[in-house]
Design a protein around this motif. Structure first.
Motif, PDB file in Angstrom:
ATOM      1  N   ILE A  20     -58.196  26.154 -22.055  1.00 37.87           N
ATOM      2  CA  ILE A  20     -58.977  25.924 -20.895  1.00 37.87           C
ATOM      3  C   ILE A  20     -57.903  24.757 -20.263  1.00 37.87           C
ATOM      4  N   GLY A  21     -57.422  25.517 -18.906  1.00 39.92           N
ATOM      5  CA  GLY A  21     -56.820  24.384 -17.969  1.00 39.92           C
ATOM      6  C   GLY A  21     -55.487  24.744 -18.288  1.00 39.92           C
ATOM      7  N   PRO A  22     -54.927  24.039 -16.803  1.00 35.18           N
ATOM      8  CA  PRO A  22     -54.917  22.818 -16.201  1.00 35.18           C
ATOM      9  C   PRO A  22     -55.263  23.516 -14.909  1.00 35.18           C
ATOM     10  N   ASP A  23     -55.603  25.155 -14.651  1.00 32.41           N
ATOM     11  CA  ASP A  23     -55.989  25.711 -13.614  1.00 32.41           C
ATOM     12  C   ASP A  23     -57.055  25.912 -13.834  1.00 32.41           C
ATOM     13  N   THR A  36     -57.393  20.214 -20.739  1.00 30.79           N
ATOM     14  CA  THR A  36     -58.483  20.512 -20.087  1.00 30.79           C
ATOM     15  C   THR A  36     -59.094  18.952 -19.438  1.00 30.79           C
ATOM     16  N   ALA A  37     -58.434  17.744 -19.801  1.00 36.21           N
ATOM     17  CA  ALA A  37     -58.689  17.297 -18.828  1.00 36.21           C
ATOM     18  C   ALA A  37     -58.454  17.550 -17.288  1.00 36.21           C
ATOM     19  N   ARG A  38     -57.245  18.000 -17.290  1.00 33.69           N
ATOM     20  CA  ARG A  38     -57.151  18.342 -15.825  1.00 33.69           C
ATOM     21  C   ARG A  38     -58.055  19.273 -15.591  1.00 33.69           C
ATOM     22  N   TYR A  39     -58.610  19.895 -15.676  1.00 31.99           N
ATOM     23  CA  TYR A  39     -59.658  21.051 -15.688  1.00 31.99           C
ATOM     24  C   TYR A  39     -60.294  20.225 -15.630  1.00 31.99           C
ATOM     25  N   ALA A  40     -61.147  19.078 -15.899  1.00 35.21           N
ATOM     26  CA  ALA A  40     -62.681  18.675 -16.047  1.00 35.21           C
ATOM     27  C   ALA A  40     -62.061  18.036 -14.476  1.00 35.21           C
ATOM     28  N   VAL A  61     -67.176  22.584 -20.436  1.00 35.43           N
ATOM     29  CA  VAL A  61     -66.077  21.541 -20.921  1.00 35.43           C
ATOM     30  C   VAL A  61     -66.607  20.078 -20.721  1.00 35.43           C
ATOM     31  N   CYS A  62     -67.951  19.740 -19.521  1.00 37.00           N
ATOM     32  CA  CYS A  62     -68.590  18.997 -19.513  1.00 37.00           C
ATOM     33  C   CYS A  62     -68.789  18.045 -20.281  1.00 37.00           C
ATOM     34  N   MET A  63     -70.148  18.752 -20.489  1.00 39.13           N
ATOM     35  CA  MET A  63     -70.352  18.553 -21.972  1.00 39.13           C
ATOM     36  C   MET A  63     -69.857  18.439 -23.004  1.00 39.13           C
TER      37      MET A  63
END
Length: 210
Positions: free
Chosen positions: A141-144, A174-178, A161-163
């Motif tokens: 997942i991510g970054p886009d 993934t943190a950038r996606y979040a 992702v938030c959960m």
């Protein structure tokens, strides 16, 4: 008329977030996992498994969050889906369904950390294994945005992702996606309407050492 039956911190947040993204008019019916309201006959007619989300759209009942997101996008917000035949359609569909892969790991972790209240009920091995599986799955997942532009696939994935942050540290991409998810005004509005915490009362649930 849209009516959404919702429990705070549950998958019904996906639909709540979508409705905020399109500035829809809707009725929000707050429910609880800790009374019998999800097991009464009226709710079981809407959601045979006795879960949320459940939604009525002009009298039409639906009860699976992924299906609801896709249906509502097709009907009310085509800009939040990728059309059939478009180059990014495969990525869109894969992202929408990959959210369920993440959801399976989250459900197992939630079951062991929270639902099974006594230590003897829990499996430390399963808790450690599921945490590793979730962290590995998040690396995709991510970054886009999933399909190159924000869509309902990102609502499904973004919720997961938030959960996930409650159980594992997020990989860097993934943190950038979040961060992109958290910055969306509609996400912030949905968080304000989500309601008091019912499931997750701690910020982080670490796997047991072993």
């Amino acid at each position: 008329m849209i009516r959404l039956w919702h429990v705070a911190q549950s998958r019904s947040f996906r639909v709540l977030w979508f409705l905020e993204e399109i500035s829809a008019e809707y009725d929000l019916v707050a429910c609880s996992f800790f009374d019998r309201s999800l097991r009464d006959a009226a709710h079981l007619a809407r959601s045979p498994a006795g879960r949320v989300p459940a939604i009525e759209i002009d009298g039409l009942p639906m009860h699976e969050s992924g299906a609801i997101l896709l249906y509502l996008a097709e009907r009310l917000a085509p800009q939040l889906r990728i059309a059939e035949g478009a180059p990014a359609r495969a990525a869109f569909l894969q992202g929408l369904h990959y959210a369920e892969t993440l959801g399976a790991h989250l459900a197992n972790l939630t079951q062991h950390h929270i639902v099974l209240r006594d230590d003897w009920m829990r499996s430390p091995t399963v808790m450690r294994l599921e945490a590793r599986r979730l962290e590995n799955a998040l690396r995709a997942i991510g970054p886009d945005w999933v399909a190159g532009q924000f869509s309902v696939a990102d609502i499904a994935i973004g919720y997961a992702v938030c959960m996930a942050q409650r159980f594992v540290p997020l990989p860097q991409t993934t943190a950038r996606y979040a961060d992109m998810v958290l910055e969306r005004p509609a996400f912030q509005r949905a968080m304000q309407k989500d309601g008091p915490a019912q499931i997750y009362t701690r910020d982080f649930y670490a796997p047991p050492e072993g």
